[in-house]
Design an enzyme around this catalytic site. Structure first.
Site, PDB file in Angstrom:
ATOM      1  N   HIS A 253      81.133  27.401 -13.514  1.00 32.67           N
ATOM      2  CA  HIS A 253      80.500  28.701 -13.739  1.00 32.67           C
ATOM      3  C   HIS A 253      79.345  28.875 -12.754  1.00 32.67           C
ATOM      4  CE1 HIS A 253      82.731  28.634 -17.466  1.00 32.67           C
ATOM      5  NE2 HIS A 253      82.298  29.849 -17.797  1.00 32.67           N
TER       6      HIS A 253
ATOM      7  N   ASP B 223      91.890  63.697 -50.321  1.00 33.68           N
ATOM      8  CA  ASP B 223      93.245  63.127 -50.230  1.00 33.68           C
ATOM      9  C   ASP B 223      94.149  64.000 -49.369  1.00 33.68           C
ATOM     10  OD1 ASP B 223      92.747  60.968 -51.805  1.00 33.68           O
ATOM     11  OD2 ASP B 223      93.762  61.729 -53.595  1.00 33.68           O
TER      12      ASP B 223
ATOM     13  N   HIS C 148      98.071  56.458 -59.181  1.00 33.01           N
ATOM     14  CA  HIS C 148      98.715  55.948 -57.969  1.00 33.01           C
ATOM     15  C   HIS C 148      99.489  54.654 -58.213  1.00 33.01           C
ATOM     16  CE1 HIS C 148      97.513  58.498 -54.634  1.00 33.01           C
ATOM     17  NE2 HIS C 148      96.289  58.570 -55.107  1.00 33.01           N
TER      18      HIS C 148
ATOM     19  N   GLN D 126      93.143  58.855 -59.606  1.00 29.78           N
ATOM     20  CA  GLN D 126      93.317  57.592 -58.878  1.00 29.78           C
ATOM     21  C   GLN D 126      94.204  56.640 -59.650  1.00 29.78           C
ATOM     22  OE1 GLN D 126      92.403  57.054 -55.562  1.00 29.78           O
ATOM     23  NE2 GLN D 126      92.365  59.216 -56.103  1.00 29.78           N
TER      24      GLN D 126
ATOM     25  N   GLU E 123      86.368  52.384 -52.814  1.00 34.45           N
ATOM     26  CA  GLU E 123      87.094  53.171 -51.799  1.00 34.45           C
ATOM     27  C   GLU E 123      86.585  54.619 -51.817  1.00 34.45           C
ATOM     28  OE1 GLU E 123      91.110  54.062 -52.858  1.00 34.45           O
ATOM     29  OE2 GLU E 123      91.651  54.734 -50.839  1.00 34.45           O
ATOM     30  N   HIS E 124      86.591  55.239 -53.021  1.00 34.87           N
ATOM     31  CA  HIS E 124      86.070  56.598 -53.189  1.00 34.87           C
ATOM     32  C   HIS E 124      84.883  56.555 -54.127  1.00 34.87           C
ATOM     33  CE1 HIS E 124      90.519  57.164 -52.712  1.00 34.87           C
ATOM     34  NE2 HIS E 124      90.091  57.949 -51.757  1.00 34.87           N
TER      35      HIS E 124
END
Ligand SMILES: NC(=O)c1ccc[n+]([C@@H]2O[C@H](COP(=O)([O-])OP(=O)(O)OC[C@H]3O[C@@H](n4cnc5c(N)ncnc54)[C@H](O)[C@@H]3O)[C@@H](O)[C@H]2O)c1
Ligand SMILES: N[C@H](CO)Cc1c[nH]c[nH+]1
Ligand SMILES: [Zn+2]
Length: 437
Positions: free
Chosen positions: A421, A362, A263, A260, A328-329
Site C-alpha cells: 500500500h 396501503d 392480512h 391489519q 411497521e405502521h
C-alpha cells in the site's frame, strides 16, 4: 378476546413477544422447510420449483406454464372493470409522483489541487419483485414495488407471485403489473419463488435484488438468500400500533386494527391509550366487527395471538413503548399528532390524525407500503427508488494532491503492516520533493 394490560412490565414483555413473533422458537421448523426449499431449487432448478408449487400451492404446472403468457396478460384487461382500471391508474400516478420527489442523483465536488470526489448512482441490472398471493391478492403491492423500480430505471424487472386458483391469476394483479411496467411474470410463490429469483432456474432468471412483502416463508427465504442477492428489507406479516387519546372514535380504531389483522394469522394490531374507557370500547368494537367478518377465522387468530390493548399513564409512555416495539405502521389518533411526532423514533410509516386510516397509505397516498416489520424499523426504511440503486464512490487525485498525502498514507500503511500500500503511493511520488501532510 383482545386483552387489556395495565401494568408497564407486563406490557413490555407482551410487546416484546409480539415483536419477536417471526423469529421465536415457533418459526424454527418453518425455517427448516425454507432451507430445504432453497437448497432444492438451487440444485434442481425448475424441477424443484414445480415440486414445491404442487406441494404448497396445490397446483400442478409444467415448466412452460411458469411464465404468464402474452394472451393471459391481454385477457386480464377484459376481466377488470373500468372502475378498477382507473383506480389502478390513479394509484400508479400517485405512487410515481411521490417516488419521483427523491431520485438519487450522482454528484461530484472539486477540491484543491484538482481533487475530485463524488458518488455515482446506477440501478441494479435485474430486480425481482415478490407479490404475495396466498391469503389475498395484492395489485397494490405490484404498484408499490414496480413503480419505484421503473423510476430507478431498472432495465429488467421480473415478478413472481403465487399461481392462484385453477391456473387463473388474479386479473387485477396482471393489469397492475402491465400498468406499472413489469417485464415478465412467473406464477411461483413462497420460498420457492425467492430461491428461483436468487439462484436462477432454466426458466426464471437470476436477479441482483429481490424486493417485496410476504408471509413468514417468504420473509425467512429473503433473509437466507441475502448475500447471494440484495434484498429491500424484511417486510413480513403486517402490524399496526395505534396511539389514541380519548377523542379517538373507537369504531375507527377497531376497524384500523382489523385492517391489519385481516392480512395474516401472524399479523399484529396494538392499541396504546391513556383512556381506559376508550380501551374497553375498542375491545367491544373489535368483537362486534369481527362477528360477521368474511375473513373471521384468520383475523381472529391474529387478534387473539398478536392483538393487545395497553392502558398507559400518558402519551409520553405510549411513545416510549411504541419506540421499543418499532411498528411497521404507527397511527397517531390524537388531537395534536404533530406535537407527539418528535417523541417517535422508530416506525415504518406514521399516520397522523383521526382521519388518516392506514389503508390510505396501503393503496394510494404515494409513500410505499412495503415496510419493514418485526422490529426492523429500528434500522430499516420503507422501499424507495434508492432501494433499486447503489452508488460507486468517485475519487480522482492529481500528482500534486497525491504528493501532499503521501507521507500520511505511508505512516498508516506501515501501522497496518501493508508495505505494498505504501509502495503504491511512494513509487508515484518519490523524487518529487518532500511530501507534506
Ligand atoms: N410488510 C409489508 O410491507 C407487507 C405488505 C403487504 C403484505 N404483507 C404481508 O404479506 C403476507 C402475505 O401472505 P400470504 O400468505 O397472503 O401470501 P404469500 O405470497 O406471502 O405466501 C403464500 C405462499 O406461501 C407458501 N406457503 C404457504 N404455506 C406454506 C407451508 N406450510 N410451507 C411452505 N410454504 C408455504 C406458498 O408457496 C404460497 O405460495 C402477509 O403476512 C401480509 O401481512 C406485508
Ligand atoms: N398493509 C399492508 C402492508 O403491511 C399493505 C396492503 C396492501 N393491500 C392492503 N394492504
Ligand atoms: Zn393492509
Amino acid at each position: 378476546m383482545l386483552r387489556i394490560i395495565t401494568q408497564w412490565v407486563e406490557a413490555q414483555a407482551e410487546l416484546r413477544r409480539i415483536c419477536d413473533r417471526t423469529h421465536d422458537e415457533l418459526v424454527v421448523h418453518k425455517e427448516a422447510t425454507v432451507r430445504e426449499v432453497l437448497q432444492a431449487v438451487k440444485r434442481k432448478g425448475d424441477k424443484a420449483v414445480l415440486h414445491y408449487t404442487a406441494e404448497f400451492d396445490r397446483m400442478t404446472l409444467n415448466a412452460e406454464e411458469l411464465r404468464v403468457s402474452g394472451a393471459e396478460l391481454d385477457a386480464a384487461y377484459q376481466q377488470v372493470s373500468k372502475e378498477l382500471l382507473n383506480a389502478i391508474r390513479t394509484a400508479c400516478k400517485q405512487v410515481e409522483a411521490f417516488h419521483r420527489q427523491r431520485v438519487p442523483k450522482s454528484w461530484v465536488q472539486f477540491g484543491d489541487d484538482e481533487v475530485v470526489l463524488g458518488k455515482r448512482y446506477t440501478a441494479v441490472d435485474r430486480a425481482g419483485i415478490y407479490i404475495p398471493g396466498g391469503q389475498a391478492s395484492y395489485p397494490s403491492s405490484v404498484i408499490m414495488n414496480a413503480v419505484p423500480a421503473k423510476v430507478a430505471k431498472v432495465p429488467r424487472l421480473v415478478m413472481c407471485t403465487p399461481p392462484g386458483q385453477e391456473k387463473k391469476m388474479n386479473p387485477a394483479v396482471l393489469v397492475a403489473a402491465q400498468e406499472a411496467g413489469v417485464d415478465e411474470i412467473y406464477r411461483v410463490g413462497g420460498a420457492q419463488a425467492i430461491a428461483a429469483l436468487a439462484y436462477g432456474t432454466e426458466t426464471i432468471p437470476k436477479v441482483d435484488l429481490i424486493t417485496g412483502p410476504g408471509n413468514i416463508y417468504v420473509t425467512l427465504a429473503k433473509k437466507l438468500v441475502y448475500g447471494t442477492v440484495g434484498i429491500d428489507s424484511l417486510a413480513g406479516p403486517s402490524e399496526v400500533l395505534i396511539i389514541a387519546d380519548g377523542k379517538a372514535n373507537p369504531v375507527h380504531v377497531a376497524a384500523d386494527m382489523l385492517a391489519q389483522a385481516e392480512h395474516d394469522s401472524m399479523a399484529s394490531a396494538i392499541l396504546l391509550t391513556a383512556d381506559s374507557v376508550l380501551a374497553r370500547k375498542v375491545v367491544a368494537e373489535v368483537e362486534r366487527q369481527l362477528a360477521n367478518h368474511p375473513r373471521r377465522t384468520l383475523t381472529e387468530k391474529a387478534i387473539v395471538n398478536y392483538g393487545l390493548v395497553v392502558v398507559v399513564d400518558s402519551l409520553k409512555t405510549a411513545a416510549e413503548l411504541s419506540n421499543e416495539f418499532a411498528p411497521e405502521h404507527l397511527e397517531l389518533q390524537v388531537a395534536d399528532p404533530w406535537a407527539l411526532l418528535p417523541q417517535i423514533r422508530h416506525a415504518g410509516a406514521i399516520f397522523l390524525g383521526y382521519s388518516t386510516p392506514e389503508a390510505v397509505g396501503d393503496y394510494l397516498a404515494g409513500p410505499n407500503h412495503t415496510l419493514p416489520t418485526s422490529g426492523a424499523p429500528r434500522y430499516a426504511s420503507p422501499l424507495c427508488v434508492e432501494t433499486f440503486m447503489k452508488h460507486s464512490s468517485l475519487i480522482e487525485y492529481s500528482p500534486t494532491a497525491l504528493k501532499k498525502v503521501a507521507k500520511a498514507i505511508n505512516v498508516l500503511a506501515e501501522a497496518e503492516g501493508l508495505p505494498s500500500h505504501a509502495d503504491s503511493v511512494r513509487l508515484r511520488t518519490e523524487n518529487q520533493g518532500d511530501a507534506e501532510f
